[in-house]
Design a protein around this motif. Structure first.
Motif, PDB file in Angstrom:
ATOM      1  N   LYS A  13      16.477  -1.085  16.964  1.00  0.00           N
ATOM      2  CA  LYS A  13      16.998  -0.067  16.043  1.00  0.00           C
ATOM      3  C   LYS A  13      15.884   0.545  15.203  1.00  0.00           C
ATOM      4  CE  LYS A  13      21.531  -2.092  16.015  1.00  0.00           C
ATOM      5  NZ  LYS A  13      22.796  -1.542  15.689  1.00  0.00           N
ATOM      6  N   LEU A  14      14.864  -0.242  14.895  1.00  0.00           N
ATOM      7  CA  LEU A  14      13.716   0.296  14.164  1.00  0.00           C
ATOM      8  C   LEU A  14      12.914   1.245  15.052  1.00  0.00           C
ATOM      9  CD1 LEU A  14      12.613  -2.975  12.348  1.00  0.00           C
ATOM     10  CD2 LEU A  14      13.427  -0.881  11.227  1.00  0.00           C
ATOM     11  N   ARG A  15      12.727   0.883  16.299  1.00  0.00           N
ATOM     12  CA  ARG A  15      11.931   1.721  17.204  1.00  0.00           C
ATOM     13  C   ARG A  15      12.600   3.046  17.528  1.00  0.00           C
ATOM     14  NH1 ARG A  15       8.957  -2.554  20.836  1.00  0.00           N
ATOM     15  NH2 ARG A  15       7.109  -2.763  19.547  1.00  0.00           N
ATOM     16  N   THR A  16      13.921   3.071  17.558  1.00  0.00           N
ATOM     17  CA  THR A  16      14.611   4.330  17.861  1.00  0.00           C
ATOM     18  C   THR A  16      14.785   5.207  16.629  1.00  0.00           C
ATOM     19  OG1 THR A  16      16.806   3.390  17.469  1.00  0.00           O
ATOM     20  CG2 THR A  16      15.935   3.287  19.741  1.00  0.00           C
ATOM     21  N   GLY A  17      14.538   4.652  15.455  1.00  0.00           N
ATOM     22  CA  GLY A  17      14.734   5.418  14.233  1.00  0.00           C
ATOM     23  C   GLY A  17      16.135   5.313  13.671  1.00  0.00           C
ATOM     24  N   GLU A  18      17.008   4.551  14.347  1.00  0.00           N
ATOM     25  CA  GLU A  18      18.358   4.352  13.809  1.00  0.00           C
ATOM     26  C   GLU A  18      18.273   3.645  12.460  1.00  0.00           C
ATOM     27  OE1 GLU A  18      22.541   2.075  14.952  1.00  0.00           O
ATOM     28  OE2 GLU A  18      20.971   2.235  16.466  1.00  0.00           O
ATOM     29  N   TRP A  19      17.371   2.683  12.363  1.00  0.00           N
ATOM     30  CA  TRP A  19      17.091   1.999  11.106  1.00  0.00           C
ATOM     31  C   TRP A  19      15.648   2.290  10.721  1.00  0.00           C
ATOM     32  CZ3 TRP A  19      19.186  -3.655  12.054  1.00  0.00           C
ATOM     33  CH2 TRP A  19      20.579  -3.607  12.142  1.00  0.00           C
ATOM     34  N   GLY A  20      15.336   2.137   9.457  1.00  0.00           N
ATOM     35  CA  GLY A  20      13.974   2.353   8.996  1.00  0.00           C
ATOM     36  C   GLY A  20      13.478   1.180   8.177  1.00  0.00           C
ATOM     37  N   GLY A  21      12.179   0.988   8.195  1.00  0.00           N
ATOM     38  CA  GLY A  21      11.567  -0.041   7.366  1.00  0.00           C
ATOM     39  C   GLY A  21      11.424   0.472   5.943  1.00  0.00           C
ATOM     40  N   THR A  22      11.241  -0.429   5.022  1.00  0.00           N
ATOM     41  CA  THR A  22      11.111  -0.035   3.626  1.00  0.00           C
ATOM     42  C   THR A  22      10.189  -0.992   2.892  1.00  0.00           C
ATOM     43  OG1 THR A  22      12.350   0.582   1.650  1.00  0.00           O
ATOM     44  CG2 THR A  22      13.116  -1.349   2.840  1.00  0.00           C
ATOM     45  N   MET A  23       9.884  -0.644   1.681  1.00  0.00           N
ATOM     46  CA  MET A  23       9.073  -1.489   0.821  1.00  0.00           C
ATOM     47  C   MET A  23       9.767  -1.494  -0.535  1.00  0.00           C
ATOM     48  SD  MET A  23       5.069  -0.914  -0.272  1.00  0.00           S
ATOM     49  CE  MET A  23       5.284   0.830  -0.445  1.00  0.00           C
ATOM     50  N   GLY A  24      10.051  -2.663  -1.057  1.00  0.00           N
ATOM     51  CA  GLY A  24      10.740  -2.746  -2.338  1.00  0.00           C
ATOM     52  C   GLY A  24       9.756  -2.882  -3.492  1.00  0.00           C
ATOM     53  N   LEU A  25       9.855  -2.000  -4.440  1.00  0.00           N
ATOM     54  CA  LEU A  25       9.034  -2.050  -5.646  1.00  0.00           C
ATOM     55  C   LEU A  25       9.957  -2.077  -6.856  1.00  0.00           C
ATOM     56  CD1 LEU A  25       6.437   0.704  -4.715  1.00  0.00           C
ATOM     57  CD2 LEU A  25       6.179  -1.756  -4.471  1.00  0.00           C
ATOM     58  N   THR A  26       9.451  -2.534  -7.967  1.00  0.00           N
ATOM     59  CA  THR A  26      10.275  -2.564  -9.172  1.00  0.00           C
ATOM     60  C   THR A  26       9.804  -1.513 -10.159  1.00  0.00           C
ATOM     61  OG1 THR A  26       8.879  -4.179 -10.268  1.00  0.00           O
ATOM     62  CG2 THR A  26      10.661  -5.036  -8.906  1.00  0.00           C
ATOM     63  N   GLU A  27      10.581  -1.353 -11.183  1.00  0.00           N
ATOM     64  CA  GLU A  27      10.262  -0.388 -12.232  1.00  0.00           C
ATOM     65  C   GLU A  27       9.274  -0.989 -13.227  1.00  0.00           C
ATOM     66  OE1 GLU A  27      11.397   2.765 -12.263  1.00  0.00           O
ATOM     67  OE2 GLU A  27      12.340   2.295 -10.351  1.00  0.00           O
ATOM     68  N   PRO A  28       8.466  -0.145 -13.879  1.00  0.00           N
ATOM     69  CA  PRO A  28       7.543  -0.651 -14.904  1.00  0.00           C
ATOM     70  C   PRO A  28       8.286  -1.452 -15.971  1.00  0.00           C
ATOM     71  CG  PRO A  28       7.094   1.653 -14.428  1.00  0.00           C
ATOM     72  CD  PRO A  28       8.364   1.292 -13.690  1.00  0.00           C
ATOM     73  N   GLY A  29       7.685  -2.555 -16.371  1.00  0.00           N
ATOM     74  CA  GLY A  29       8.268  -3.386 -17.412  1.00  0.00           C
ATOM     75  C   GLY A  29       9.352  -4.329 -16.922  1.00  0.00           C
ATOM     76  N   ALA A  30       9.623  -4.343 -15.618  1.00  0.00           N
ATOM     77  CA  ALA A  30      10.702  -5.182 -15.090  1.00  0.00           C
ATOM     78  C   ALA A  30      10.206  -6.560 -14.652  1.00  0.00           C
ATOM     79  CB  ALA A  30      11.389  -4.482 -13.923  1.00  0.00           C
ATOM     80  N   GLY A  31       8.930  -6.843 -14.837  1.00  0.00           N
ATOM     81  CA  GLY A  31       8.430  -8.175 -14.531  1.00  0.00           C
ATOM     82  C   GLY A  31       7.594  -8.282 -13.273  1.00  0.00           C
ATOM     83  N   SER A  32       7.708  -7.338 -12.367  1.00  0.00           N
ATOM     84  CA  SER A  32       6.880  -7.417 -11.159  1.00  0.00           C
ATOM     85  C   SER A  32       6.340  -6.039 -10.780  1.00  0.00           C
ATOM     86  CB  SER A  32       7.679  -8.022 -10.003  1.00  0.00           C
ATOM     87  OG  SER A  32       8.829  -7.258  -9.744  1.00  0.00           O
ATOM     88  N   GLU A  33       5.974  -5.278 -11.766  1.00  0.00           N
ATOM     89  CA  GLU A  33       5.407  -3.951 -11.540  1.00  0.00           C
ATOM     90  C   GLU A  33       4.088  -4.086 -10.775  1.00  0.00           C
ATOM     91  OE1 GLU A  33       3.525  -0.276 -14.104  1.00  0.00           O
ATOM     92  OE2 GLU A  33       4.360  -1.980 -15.153  1.00  0.00           O
ATOM     93  N   VAL A  34       4.008  -3.464  -9.613  1.00  0.00           N
ATOM     94  CA  VAL A  34       2.845  -3.610  -8.745  1.00  0.00           C
ATOM     95  C   VAL A  34       1.555  -3.211  -9.458  1.00  0.00           C
ATOM     96  CG1 VAL A  34       1.773  -2.817  -6.607  1.00  0.00           C
ATOM     97  CG2 VAL A  34       4.214  -3.302  -6.660  1.00  0.00           C
ATOM     98  N   GLY A  35       1.572  -2.128 -10.192  1.00  0.00           N
ATOM     99  CA  GLY A  35       0.376  -1.654 -10.874  1.00  0.00           C
ATOM    100  C   GLY A  35      -0.097  -2.545 -12.006  1.00  0.00           C
ATOM    101  N   ALA A  36       0.759  -3.433 -12.475  1.00  0.00           N
ATOM    102  CA  ALA A  36       0.396  -4.306 -13.593  1.00  0.00           C
ATOM    103  C   ALA A  36      -0.105  -5.675 -13.137  1.00  0.00           C
ATOM    104  CB  ALA A  36       1.594  -4.485 -14.521  1.00  0.00           C
ATOM    105  N   VAL A  37      -0.153  -5.909 -11.835  1.00  0.00           N
ATOM    106  CA  VAL A  37      -0.598  -7.202 -11.321  1.00  0.00           C
ATOM    107  C   VAL A  37      -2.074  -7.393 -11.645  1.00  0.00           C
ATOM    108  CG1 VAL A  37      -0.994  -8.553  -9.221  1.00  0.00           C
ATOM    109  CG2 VAL A  37       1.109  -7.243  -9.479  1.00  0.00           C
ATOM    110  N   GLN A  38      -2.407  -8.572 -12.121  1.00  0.00           N
ATOM    111  CA  GLN A  38      -3.791  -8.909 -12.422  1.00  0.00           C
ATOM    112  C   GLN A  38      -4.147 -10.199 -11.706  1.00  0.00           C
ATOM    113  OE1 GLN A  38      -4.279  -9.165 -16.651  1.00  0.00           O
ATOM    114  NE2 GLN A  38      -3.740  -7.037 -16.993  1.00  0.00           N
ATOM    115  N   SER A  39      -5.395 -10.317 -11.310  1.00  0.00           N
ATOM    116  CA  SER A  39      -5.849 -11.551 -10.675  1.00  0.00           C
ATOM    117  C   SER A  39      -7.277 -11.830 -11.112  1.00  0.00           C
ATOM    118  CB  SER A  39      -5.757 -11.450  -9.147  1.00  0.00           C
ATOM    119  OG  SER A  39      -6.626 -10.450  -8.677  1.00  0.00           O
ATOM    120  N   LYS A  40      -7.709 -13.056 -10.862  1.00  0.00           N
ATOM    121  CA  LYS A  40      -9.044 -13.468 -11.251  1.00  0.00           C
ATOM    122  C   LYS A  40      -9.579 -14.389 -10.160  1.00  0.00           C
ATOM    123  CE  LYS A  40      -9.757 -14.041 -15.729  1.00  0.00           C
ATOM    124  NZ  LYS A  40      -9.831 -14.638 -17.067  1.00  0.00           N
ATOM    125  N   ALA A  41     -10.832 -14.247  -9.814  1.00  0.00           N
ATOM    126  CA  ALA A  41     -11.448 -15.093  -8.794  1.00  0.00           C
ATOM    127  C   ALA A  41     -12.434 -16.049  -9.450  1.00  0.00           C
ATOM    128  CB  ALA A  41     -12.170 -14.236  -7.766  1.00  0.00           C
TER     129      ALA A  41
END
Length: 121
Positions: free
Chosen positions: A85-113
């Motif tokens: 169904k993905l290959r025919t376009g009947e279904w589509g893939g997606t990426m789930g992101l959250t809103e700013p301030g909701a606890g998992s905002e992608v742009g606010a992720v910080q890391s340290k090595a």
């Protein structure tokens, strides 16, 4: 009424998406370039498509990403259900992101090595 949880795209996207799918230039190219033309030939096509409409290209790029994840990690039953169904376009893939301030905002992720004596750690 419709489904209030449905993703709604502009009508013009439907025509473009159908044209791309009919030309077999979308996610049906297959897993890791096993499709109709070599992936190295498809890259310039994808570049031109992205220049024309980055937002619609995300439809099939995210779908191809979903297909890749399914190939790597899904059971055969899950692959049989989703991949066709993905290959025919009947279904589509997606990426789930959250809103700013909701606890998992992608742009606010910080890391340290930190250096270690163990490779890969």
């Amino acid at each position: 009424g419709g489904n209030e949880h449905a993703v709604v795209t502009p009508d013009s996207f439907k025509n473009v998406y159908k044209t791309i799918m009919d030309a077999e230039l979308g996610p049906q190219f297959g897993y890791r370039g096993e499709g109709k033309i070599p992936l190295c030939w498809y890259a310039p096509i994808l570049e031109m498509q992205s220049a024309a409409s980055p937002s619609i290209v995300m439809f099939w790029c995210l779908t191809q990403g979903a297909i890749t994840v399914l190939h790597e990690f899904a059971t055969q039953k899950q692959q049989d259900l989703f991949i066709p169904k993905l290959r025919t376009g009947e279904w589509g893939g997606t990426m789930g992101l959250t809103e700013p301030g909701a606890g998992s905002e992608v742009g606010a992720v910080q890391s340290k090595a930190f250096p270690t004596d163990t490779p890969g750690k």
